[in-house]
Design a protein around this motif. Structure first.
Motif, mmCIF file in Angstrom:
data_model
loop_
_atom_site.group_PDB
_atom_site.id
_atom_site.type_symbol
_atom_site.label_atom_id
_atom_site.label_comp_id
_atom_site.label_asym_id
_atom_site.label_seq_id
_atom_site.Cartn_x
_atom_site.Cartn_y
_atom_site.Cartn_z
ATOM 1 N N SER A 146 0.931 -1.309 0.159
ATOM 2 C CA SER A 146 -0.111 -0.014 0.055
ATOM 3 C C SER A 146 0.996 1.155 0.115
ATOM 4 N N PHE A 187 2.407 1.428 -3.744
ATOM 5 C CA PHE A 187 1.365 1.158 -4.969
ATOM 6 C C PHE A 187 1.909 1.545 -6.406
ATOM 7 N N TRP A 206 2.076 -0.664 -9.513
ATOM 8 C CA TRP A 206 1.159 -0.580 -10.674
ATOM 9 C C TRP A 206 1.940 -0.152 -11.915
#
Length: 302
Positions: free
Chosen positions: A103, A106, A110
């Motif tokens: 988190s 991220f 991605w």
């Protein structure tokens, strides 16, 4: 990227929950397989114990079947134990720490080229609760994230494939202009030099130029030259009363003016008008044929 930050903790927890749920599902399936294998092994044992010992052929067959069931049961048990240990490592403290770290990182995850599209889809499934599309002149998109946060945006409708594959009017205009003086191959070369591409963003070739020309009904180089009165080799040969081979040879030598319209040096010849052919002579004092303006004699060419 902007919306994931406030939902980072929820995402991390959802990842853990999904992993735990899938592990439980896999464990349940393995236990059912083990239960089925134990039942089949026990059934094979009963068949073997109930057979008449005097019937050795049947007894040997049933014993072999029992041994095969036991081996399969042992293999399944070993695989179950191995996967159970692997699952425990996956849900251990170290694994949970790595999941929570996702988190915070991220954006890097991605945008990592090693992450496949299917994995990105799974990430979106964890982030987004649902999406509502409202179709009008434009498409309104309402996104609800896990945790209750929402966002809305609008996008244009996707263009029909016929419009997507349509060549830009400016490119068609350039092709039409170039065909006045160029062959399909020369047009393709010039378009590439100007930086134009087709709808797939590919470089132009002679075949692609011909396809555009046919689709938009642009006259070909050949048709344009014919409309100006240029002659084929056969027509000019008949006018001069010589062979086509001679006409093509004179064209290559520059005695006849010609215009190339295709590959393999295909060409048309400019009309000579009212001229008389004076043939050349061979031998030591060879001379080239010449064309002089004047009325043709009753006997034809000189």
């Amino acid at each position: 990227m902007e919306m994931v930050r406030p939902a980072a903790i929820e995402v991390a927890l959802a990842v853990e929950d999904e992993i735990a749920g899938r592990i439980e599902q896999a464990k349940s399936m393995r236990l059912k397989q083990l239960e089925r294998a134990r039942y089949e092994a026990e059934l094979a044992r009963r068949r073997y114990m109930n057979v008449d010992p005097a019937n050795r052929m049947v007894a040997d067959t049933l014993e072999a079947d029992w041994n095969d069931r036991l081996r399969r049961l042992d293999a399944l048990q070993q695989e179950h134990d191995r996967l159970r240990q692997s699952d425990q490592k996956l849900l251990g403290d170290e694994a949970r720490t790595r999941i929570r770290a996702l988190s915070d990182d991220f954006a890097n995850i991605w945008n990592d080229s090693r992450v496949e599209s299917v994995e990105r889809k799974r990430i979106l499934g964890l982030l987004i609760e649902d999406v509502t599309l409202v179709k009008s002149e434009r498409i309104s998109i309402h996104v609800r994230f896990r945790g209750g946060r929402t966002t809305s945006l609008e996008v244009d409708k996707p263009k029909p494939m016929a419009l997507v594959r349509k060549t830009q009017p400016a490119v068609v205009s350039v092709i039409d202009e170039l065909l006045e003086t160029c062959t399909d191959q020369e047009v393709a070369t010039r378009l590439n030099e100007l930086g134009h591409t087709n709808w797939q963003h590919q470089a132009f070739t002679a075949r692609k130029v011909a396809l555009v020309r046919t689709t938009y009904r642009l006259p070909s180089r050949f048709e344009r030259l014919r409309s100006r009165g240029l002659l084929t080799g056969a027509e000019l040969a008949a006018q001069l009363e010589v062979s086509q081979t001679t006409v093509h040879q004179w064209g290559r030598q520059g005695l006849l003016r010609r215009q190339i319209y295709g590959h393999d040096h295909r060409c048309l010849y400019e009309p000579l008008g009212d001229v008389v052919l004076v043939r050349g002579t061979g031998g030591r004092k060879a001379t080239q044929p010449t064309f002089i303006t004047g009325q043709a004699t009753g006997q034809g060419a000189m």
